[in-house]
Design a protein around this motif. Structure first.
Motif, PDB file in Angstrom:
ATOM      1  N   UNK A 200       0.755  -1.438   0.141  1.00 43.17           N
ATOM      2  CA  UNK A 200      -0.383   0.268   0.244  1.00 43.17           C
ATOM      3  C   UNK A 200       0.887   0.901  -0.171  1.00 43.17           C
ATOM      4  N   UNK A 201       2.778   1.290  -0.730  1.00 45.69           N
ATOM      5  CA  UNK A 201       2.740   2.177   0.300  1.00 45.69           C
ATOM      6  C   UNK A 201       2.932   2.770  -1.390  1.00 45.69           C
ATOM      7  N   UNK A 202       4.360   4.288  -1.793  1.00 43.41           N
ATOM      8  CA  UNK A 202       4.909   4.659  -2.558  1.00 43.41           C
ATOM      9  C   UNK A 202       4.368   3.680  -3.756  1.00 43.41           C
ATOM     10  N   UNK A 203       5.913   2.931  -3.599  1.00 42.99           N
ATOM     11  CA  UNK A 203       6.798   1.472  -4.301  1.00 42.99           C
ATOM     12  C   UNK A 203       4.812   0.774  -4.524  1.00 42.99           C
ATOM     13  N   UNK A 204       4.846  -0.401  -3.029  1.00 41.96           N
ATOM     14  CA  UNK A 204       3.696  -1.209  -3.538  1.00 41.96           C
ATOM     15  C   UNK A 204       2.670  -0.873  -4.579  1.00 41.96           C
ATOM     16  N   UNK A 205       1.996   0.330  -3.942  1.00 41.05           N
ATOM     17  CA  UNK A 205       0.952   0.606  -5.161  1.00 41.05           C
ATOM     18  C   UNK A 205       1.122   0.322  -6.904  1.00 41.05           C
ATOM     19  N   UNK A 218      -0.686 -12.646  -8.303  1.00 44.46           N
ATOM     20  CA  UNK A 218      -0.304 -10.989  -7.720  1.00 44.46           C
ATOM     21  C   UNK A 218      -0.843 -10.800  -6.003  1.00 44.46           C
ATOM     22  N   UNK A 219       0.115 -11.016  -5.341  1.00 44.92           N
ATOM     23  CA  UNK A 219      -0.768 -11.261  -4.011  1.00 44.92           C
ATOM     24  C   UNK A 219       0.322  -9.683  -3.191  1.00 44.92           C
ATOM     25  N   UNK A 220      -0.897  -8.793  -3.008  1.00 41.97           N
ATOM     26  CA  UNK A 220      -0.167  -7.960  -2.033  1.00 41.97           C
ATOM     27  C   UNK A 220      -0.218  -7.630  -0.203  1.00 41.97           C
ATOM     28  N   UNK A 221       0.704  -7.956   0.501  1.00 47.29           N
ATOM     29  CA  UNK A 221       1.020  -7.502   1.794  1.00 47.29           C
ATOM     30  C   UNK A 221       1.270  -6.764   2.127  1.00 47.29           C
ATOM     31  N   UNK A 229      -6.274   0.056   2.762  1.00 44.89           N
ATOM     32  CA  UNK A 229      -7.526   0.356   2.216  1.00 44.89           C
ATOM     33  C   UNK A 229      -7.090   1.057   0.666  1.00 44.89           C
ATOM     34  N   UNK A 230      -6.033   1.139   0.601  1.00 44.72           N
ATOM     35  CA  UNK A 230      -5.908   2.464  -0.793  1.00 44.72           C
ATOM     36  C   UNK A 230      -5.426   0.764  -1.988  1.00 44.72           C
ATOM     37  N   UNK A 231      -4.542  -0.575  -1.115  1.00 45.91           N
ATOM     38  CA  UNK A 231      -4.073  -1.470  -2.240  1.00 45.91           C
ATOM     39  C   UNK A 231      -5.774  -1.909  -2.581  1.00 45.91           C
ATOM     40  N   UNK A 232      -6.646  -2.106  -1.884  1.00 49.37           N
ATOM     41  CA  UNK A 232      -7.752  -3.103  -2.044  1.00 49.37           C
ATOM     42  C   UNK A 232      -8.196  -2.253  -3.185  1.00 49.37           C
ATOM     43  N   UNK A 233      -8.776  -0.486  -2.647  1.00 47.79           N
ATOM     44  CA  UNK A 233      -9.106  -0.147  -3.537  1.00 47.79           C
ATOM     45  C   UNK A 233      -9.164   0.408  -4.525  1.00 47.79           C
ATOM     46  N   UNK A 234      -7.688  -0.299  -5.241  1.00 47.98           N
ATOM     47  CA  UNK A 234      -6.390   0.103  -6.663  1.00 47.98           C
ATOM     48  C   UNK A 234      -7.886  -1.237  -7.437  1.00 47.98           C
ATOM     49  N   UNK A 235      -8.371  -2.111  -7.264  1.00 52.20           N
ATOM     50  CA  UNK A 235      -8.966  -3.275  -7.980  1.00 52.20           C
ATOM     51  C   UNK A 235      -8.504  -3.875  -8.944  1.00 52.20           C
ATOM     52  N   UNK A 236      -7.039  -4.081  -8.558  1.00 50.89           N
ATOM     53  CA  UNK A 236      -5.780  -5.445  -9.936  1.00 50.89           C
ATOM     54  C   UNK A 236      -6.496  -6.359 -10.013  1.00 50.89           C
ATOM     55  N   UNK A 237      -7.135  -7.235  -8.791  1.00 48.16           N
ATOM     56  CA  UNK A 237      -7.335  -8.393  -9.379  1.00 48.16           C
ATOM     57  C   UNK A 237      -6.561  -9.554  -8.099  1.00 48.16           C
ATOM     58  N   UNK A 239      -4.834 -10.149  -4.928  1.00 50.84           N
ATOM     59  CA  UNK A 239      -5.251 -10.732  -3.158  1.00 50.84           C
ATOM     60  C   UNK A 239      -4.451  -9.842  -2.306  1.00 50.84           C
ATOM     61  N   UNK A 240      -5.377  -9.353  -1.201  1.00 48.81           N
ATOM     62  CA  UNK A 240      -4.331  -8.159  -0.659  1.00 48.81           C
ATOM     63  C   UNK A 240      -5.051  -9.132   1.008  1.00 48.81           C
ATOM     64  N   UNK A 241      -3.117  -9.009   2.060  1.00 46.95           N
ATOM     65  CA  UNK A 241      -3.168  -9.987   2.688  1.00 46.95           C
ATOM     66  C   UNK A 241      -2.845  -8.925   3.717  1.00 46.95           C
ATOM     67  N   UNK A 242      -3.735  -9.307   4.619  1.00 48.24           N
ATOM     68  CA  UNK A 242      -3.578  -8.010   6.482  1.00 48.24           C
ATOM     69  C   UNK A 242      -2.253  -9.452   7.019  1.00 48.24           C
ATOM     70  N   UNK A 243      -0.993  -8.779   7.159  1.00 52.36           N
ATOM     71  CA  UNK A 243      -0.770 -10.108   7.701  1.00 52.36           C
ATOM     72  C   UNK A 243      -0.772 -10.001   9.154  1.00 52.36           C
TER      73      UNK A 243
END
Length: 377
Positions: A200-205, A218-221, A229-237, A239-243
């Motif tokens: 969800x950071x500058x590079x990550x998103x 892709x899996x985002x963590x 919230x930002x990562x999920x709202x991108x709607x890239x497809x 899977x976003x994981x709350x570690x």
């Protein structure tokens, strides 16, 4: 000698770092002057704040800056006001062109082993390298983009695609090319799995967007509410994981089941990219890898990372670093971003409000914070 627009002002405003751990100071100073055959004078249209700016201001990047006061920012964009009156093969730009400017590499020596190396698939022509140890680095070892005007090297910049604005381009000059190059270091094929730790950071998103458009699974963590919230709202497809709530071993089992794998060593991700400066984040990412997987490290915590020799020896996990990309990679990344609509989530500020931008950055909301010069009255 240069060819330039007339009626340039004699002075400009710039934000200066005058000592470590202090706010920026807005000052009026003379315009910088080109001094080499490759120098371009540009009017800065947008300048983006990077985590490295925060690290530099804390005094954690010796020997940079080499002196105070210092103008930071190593990811910016602007319009060319002057070009050298010299016939060089690199001078394909003209007055009025819009360009994106990364930090590396300003006036490289042209003769060291880095500048002469053209073996890599993304290497620049002989005589220029972003890794030249004798070059300047905009915003770190020399003046950067937190100013109304700047001098940059024609060999380090990239033309801005017509479909993109300067504000959209500036964050891609470090965050964009860094995560794009890290994804290329993973050496994956479409359909393979990659994890982005710190999504969800500058590079990550930006990485979520690039990776999905590359055809990767892709899996985002992340571990921060705003970043997730930002990562999920991108709607890239992705899977976003709350570690904080999902264990790495459980995630691996779920991926293995989805892929129809039966052997534990064959379950997990093909590669992970580590963005946070956190040992826990590093360990979590490595645990997600299947045997023979690759861990690409982008962050550089002062204490370093500790890795398990068992992972490296018995699981054949490879750990590599990734810094930035060549000018060739920078141009490729920009064209990819333009074609596939990869854009940073941006909040803008005028140059005079840089310290307010820094305060916002410390909240950790994710995305990118950008100085938009057009906002100044």
């Amino acid at each position: 000698m240069t060819s330039q627009k007339r009626n340039l002002p004699q002075v400009m405003r710039a934000q200066f770092l005058e000592s470590f751990k202090t706010p920026y100071v807005l000052r009026t100073v003379p315009l910088p002057k080109p001094s080499s055959l490759y120098d371009l004078l540009i009017k800065v249209d947008a300048s983006s704040y990077c985590h490295t700016d925060a690290v530099l201001s804390e005094g954690l990047m010796p020997p940079n800056p080499p002196s105070f006061p210092h103008i930071g920012c190593h990811e910016f964009a602007g319009t060319i006001l002057s070009v050298p009156l010299s016939d060089t093969s690199a001078m394909t730009f003209k007055v009025g062109d819009r360009i994106g400017v990364p930090g590396r590499a300003f006036n490289p020596c042209g003769s060291c082993f880095e500048c002469l190396d053209e073996k890599g698939p993304d290497s620049d022509p002989t005589g220029y390298s972003v890794f030249c140890p004798n070059s300047g680095n905009n915003g770190l070892s020399r003046a950067g983009g937190f100013a109304e005007y700047a001098v940059v090297d024609a060999r380090q910049v990239a033309p801005i695609p017509s479909s993109m604005t300067a504000v959209e381009t500036a964050p891609l000059m470090c965050a964009g090319v860094t995560i794009y190059s890290a994804l290329k270091r993973c050496q994956l094929q479409p359909g393979q799995r990659v994890g982005i730790v710190g999504c969800g950071g500058g590079l990550g998103h930006l990485g979520l967007q690039f990776a999905s458009k590359m055809g990767l699974k892709v899996m985002g963590l992340d571990s921060a509410d705003g970043a997730l919230k930002l990562a999920r709202e991108l709607d890239t497809g992705a899977r976003i994981v709350d570690v904080r709530t999902e264990q790495a071993d459980n995630v691996v089992q779920e991926v293995g089941k989805e892929d129809g794998k039966k052997d534990s060593g064959d379950m997990g991700l093909d590669a992970v990219i580590i963005l946070p400066e956190s040992q826990k984040a590093f360990e979590y990412g490595v645990r997600l890898l299947k045997n023979h997987g690759k861990c690409v490290v982008v962050s550089f915590p002062e204490a370093g990372f500790h890795f398990s020799a068992r992972d490296v020896v018995f699981r054949d996990i490879s750990i590599v670093g990734s810094l930035v990309g060549s000018n060739k990679a920078l141009r490729e990344m920009l064209e990819f971003a333009a074609e596939h609509r990869v854009r940073a989530v941006i909040k803008t500020f005028p140059l005079s409000k840089l310290n307010e931008l820094v305060t916002e950055y410390r909240k950790g909301s994710g995305g990118k914070l950008v100085i938009d010069m057009s906002l100044e009255t």
